[in-house]
Write a protein that holds these residues in place. Sequence first.
Motif, mmCIF file in Angstrom:
data_model
loop_
_atom_site.group_PDB
_atom_site.id
_atom_site.type_symbol
_atom_site.label_atom_id
_atom_site.label_comp_id
_atom_site.label_asym_id
_atom_site.label_seq_id
_atom_site.Cartn_x
_atom_site.Cartn_y
_atom_site.Cartn_z
ATOM 1 N N LYS A 212 70.134 9.956 65.769
ATOM 2 C CA LYS A 212 70.843 8.812 66.477
ATOM 3 C C LYS A 212 71.169 7.849 65.423
ATOM 4 C CE LYS A 212 68.674 8.960 71.060
ATOM 5 N NZ LYS A 212 67.818 8.322 71.968
ATOM 6 N N HIS A 213 70.405 7.802 64.405
ATOM 7 C CA HIS A 213 70.989 6.825 63.462
ATOM 8 C C HIS A 213 72.059 7.225 62.513
ATOM 9 C CE1 HIS A 213 68.255 9.370 61.234
ATOM 10 N NE2 HIS A 213 68.868 9.111 60.360
ATOM 11 N N PHE A 216 76.943 7.467 64.500
ATOM 12 C CA PHE A 216 78.202 6.391 64.191
ATOM 13 C C PHE A 216 78.839 7.104 63.022
ATOM 14 C CE2 PHE A 216 79.979 3.163 61.437
ATOM 15 C CZ PHE A 216 80.818 2.413 62.586
ATOM 16 N N TRP A 217 78.266 7.451 61.970
ATOM 17 C CA TRP A 217 79.070 8.161 60.867
ATOM 18 C C TRP A 217 79.557 9.550 61.326
ATOM 19 C CZ3 TRP A 217 80.014 4.779 57.518
ATOM 20 C CH2 TRP A 217 79.078 3.755 57.345
ATOM 21 N N TYR A 219 80.616 10.528 64.297
ATOM 22 C CA TYR A 219 81.954 10.343 65.089
ATOM 23 C C TYR A 219 83.041 9.953 64.196
ATOM 24 C CZ TYR A 219 79.519 11.254 69.617
ATOM 25 O OH TYR A 219 78.867 11.993 70.565
ATOM 26 N N ASN A 241 79.022 11.198 74.926
ATOM 27 C CA ASN A 241 78.710 9.672 74.627
ATOM 28 C C ASN A 241 80.336 8.990 74.612
ATOM 29 O OD1 ASN A 241 78.704 6.974 73.272
ATOM 30 N ND2 ASN A 241 77.011 7.871 72.072
ATOM 31 N N LEU A 243 81.328 5.868 73.959
ATOM 32 C CA LEU A 243 81.306 5.152 72.981
ATOM 33 C C LEU A 243 81.906 6.001 71.522
ATOM 34 C CD1 LEU A 243 78.650 2.403 73.056
ATOM 35 C CD2 LEU A 243 81.166 2.059 73.503
ATOM 36 N N GLY A 244 81.240 7.158 71.516
ATOM 37 C CA GLY A 244 81.398 8.262 70.328
ATOM 38 C C GLY A 244 82.745 8.613 70.547
ATOM 39 N N TRP A 247 85.128 5.944 69.444
ATOM 40 C CA TRP A 247 85.466 5.647 68.114
ATOM 41 C C TRP A 247 86.088 6.891 67.380
ATOM 42 C CZ3 TRP A 247 85.746 2.664 64.426
ATOM 43 C CH2 TRP A 247 85.148 2.764 63.215
ATOM 44 N N SER A 248 85.631 8.135 67.914
ATOM 45 C CA SER A 248 86.712 9.319 67.310
ATOM 46 C C SER A 248 88.068 9.386 67.802
ATOM 47 C CB SER A 248 86.056 10.527 68.051
ATOM 48 O OG SER A 248 84.753 11.061 67.400
#
Length: 274
Positions: A212-213, A216-217, A219, A241, A243-244, A247-248
């Motif tokens: 999970k951490h 962000f990177w 995606y 996701n 949000l994912g 972001w993508s």
Amino acid sequence: MNPKVTIIRSQNKSLGEGIHEFWEYRELMYMLMLRRITVRYKQTVIGVAWVLIQPLVAMTIFSIIFGNLVKIPSDGVPYPIFVYSALVLWGLFSEGVSRSGSSLLMEAQLITKVYFPRLIIPLAAVGSSWIDFVVSLFLLLPLTFIYGMRPTWGLLLIPPVMLMTMVLATGVGTILASLNARYRDFQYIIPFLIQIWLYASPVVYSVQIVPKHFLFWYYLNPMAGCLDVFRFAVTGQTTFNWLGFGWSSVCAIAIFTIGAWIFRTVESGFADYI
């Protein structure tokens, strides 16, 4: 009546002028797309069946290695459907990048003899790849029925995911086309880049196994969000996701903008390099 005269000169056009000029030559883009589709399947023995054979063979190999031997989790979906659904969308992206990346070299005679917005060439190359995607999709949906899945509202997500994938393919393709016109080594790099990108994307594995951490990177790879949502759209059982995907999508649009800017910056020298 005065004949229409086109003056070819080097200048930086505004966004409005560029869009207006592109609209004037829209029929040329349609013709280039139609020609690419016709040439691809003309004088072939099994024609469109090639579009189905390639992902089916890849699905079989991946299912044996990653599904049966390695036993990679597939979010509760039968692994053949899990991997084939990703391969369908991946085929749209990889074909779009491959065709657009080499499109300028294939249209060298046209570029050196006729004036038109050069961006039409990679756009037409990406646009011609949608037919393969549609054909593969028509096989994918019956396969989901065979494995006991039924259509859900997620099917409505297929058009926006398809559009975002084509936007990304156009952005990457225009960058590679610009480089390929000047440095011919890039025609050998394109297949290698696509292969590396395949394993960096959730095609044979699920995004759920990514820490999970690190999501962000992860995606930042626009295909990660697109594949995640598309797999849910056709199966209705996996998770994704929002949000994912958002972001993508931002990353895909950014790549498209950068690709278009690079292309417009160097297109005045295409005729000399090619």
